[in-house]
Design a protein around this motif. Structure first.
Motif, PDB file in Angstrom:
ATOM      1  N   VAL A  12       4.920  12.885   1.474  1.00  0.00           N
ATOM      2  CA  VAL A  12       6.043  11.824   1.441  1.00  0.00           C
ATOM      3  C   VAL A  12       7.514  12.368   1.513  1.00  0.00           C
ATOM      4  N   ARG A  16      10.093  11.162   4.425  1.00  0.00           N
ATOM      5  CA  ARG A  16      11.577  11.079   4.140  1.00  0.00           C
ATOM      6  C   ARG A  16      12.410  11.644   4.866  1.00  0.00           C
ATOM      7  N   CYS A  39       4.761   0.760  -2.541  1.00  0.00           N
ATOM      8  CA  CYS A  39       4.973   2.248  -2.280  1.00  0.00           C
ATOM      9  C   CYS A  39       3.547   3.179  -2.678  1.00  0.00           C
ATOM     10  N   ARG A  40       3.061   4.002  -1.540  1.00  0.00           N
ATOM     11  CA  ARG A  40       1.706   4.738  -1.837  1.00  0.00           C
ATOM     12  C   ARG A  40       2.041   5.927  -2.390  1.00  0.00           C
ATOM     13  N   HIS A  41       3.270   6.101  -2.823  1.00  0.00           N
ATOM     14  CA  HIS A  41       3.475   7.456  -3.782  1.00  0.00           C
ATOM     15  C   HIS A  41       3.520   6.999  -5.150  1.00  0.00           C
ATOM     16  N   TYR A  57       0.039   5.523   8.782  1.00  0.00           N
ATOM     17  CA  TYR A  57      -0.751   6.531   7.836  1.00  0.00           C
ATOM     18  C   TYR A  57      -2.196   6.927   8.104  1.00  0.00           C
ATOM     19  N   LEU A  74       6.695   3.283   1.864  1.00  0.00           N
ATOM     20  CA  LEU A  74       7.222   4.241   0.813  1.00  0.00           C
ATOM     21  C   LEU A  74       8.591   3.838   0.523  1.00  0.00           C
ATOM     22  N   CYS A  75       8.896   4.170  -0.804  1.00  0.00           N
ATOM     23  CA  CYS A  75      10.219   4.184  -1.251  1.00  0.00           C
ATOM     24  C   CYS A  75      10.866   5.017  -0.497  1.00  0.00           C
ATOM     25  N   ARG A  81       5.676  10.416  -8.400  1.00  0.00           N
ATOM     26  CA  ARG A  81       4.258  10.201  -8.021  1.00  0.00           C
ATOM     27  C   ARG A  81       3.494   9.404  -9.101  1.00  0.00           C
TER      28      ARG A  81
END
Length: 154
Positions: A12, A16, A39-41, A57, A74-75, A81
């Protein structure tokens, strides 16, 4: 209990910083409208007005016929996480999900895939993990096929 596993922080952070997505493009930067941007994180929704990344992804290391690619959010700013044995926040808002088991070879274990109502997810996950050929499960949007999270045996 199964464990919901979010994208690793190092991956992630690379996005970013502008690392290319599955198609070689830099992540798009957008502003969340507060709805439908999981968000996937952190496995939470990106708050309304907050920056977010949108990118293609591929949750697999290599390329092969089962290595699906899809859009994720994602944020844009640092977030903690998420994950654990409880159903993540982002997976409590849709009526159902597409879940399917994969073998250690990253191939779909046929007969495990199903669109499952959210209240029945834990029961269906347990049934999929009853098959010893299943190494892990992917959860995807039942409507848009977007990757949501990996589910591992705890």
């Amino acid at each position: 209990m199964p464990r919901f596993t979010a994208l690793p922080t190092d991956i992630v952070e690379a996005y970013r910083a502008g690392a290319p997505d599955a198609f070689g493009n830099p992540p798009e930067r957008q502003i969340s409208d507060g709805a439908g941007n999981p968000c996937r994180h952190c496995l939470r929704h990106v708050p309304k007005g907050a920056g977010m990344l949108v990118l293609a992804y591929k949750p697999f290391a290599g390329t092969h016929p089962y290595a699906e690619v899809g859009p994720i959010f994602l944020c844009a700013d640092t977030c903690e996480r998420g994950g654990g044995t409880a159903l993540p926040e982002v997976m409590g808002t849709a009526p159902d999900y597409l879940i399917k088991g994969y073998g250690a070879d990253d191939r779909i274990v046929y007969g495990t895939g199903s669109v499952t109502a959210t209240p029945a997810l834990h029961q269906r996950i347990a049934a999929i993990f009853a098959d010893p050929k299943v190494a892990y499960i992917h959860a995807r949007s039942a409507r848009n096929n977007c990757y949501q999270a990996r589910i591992d045996r705890d």
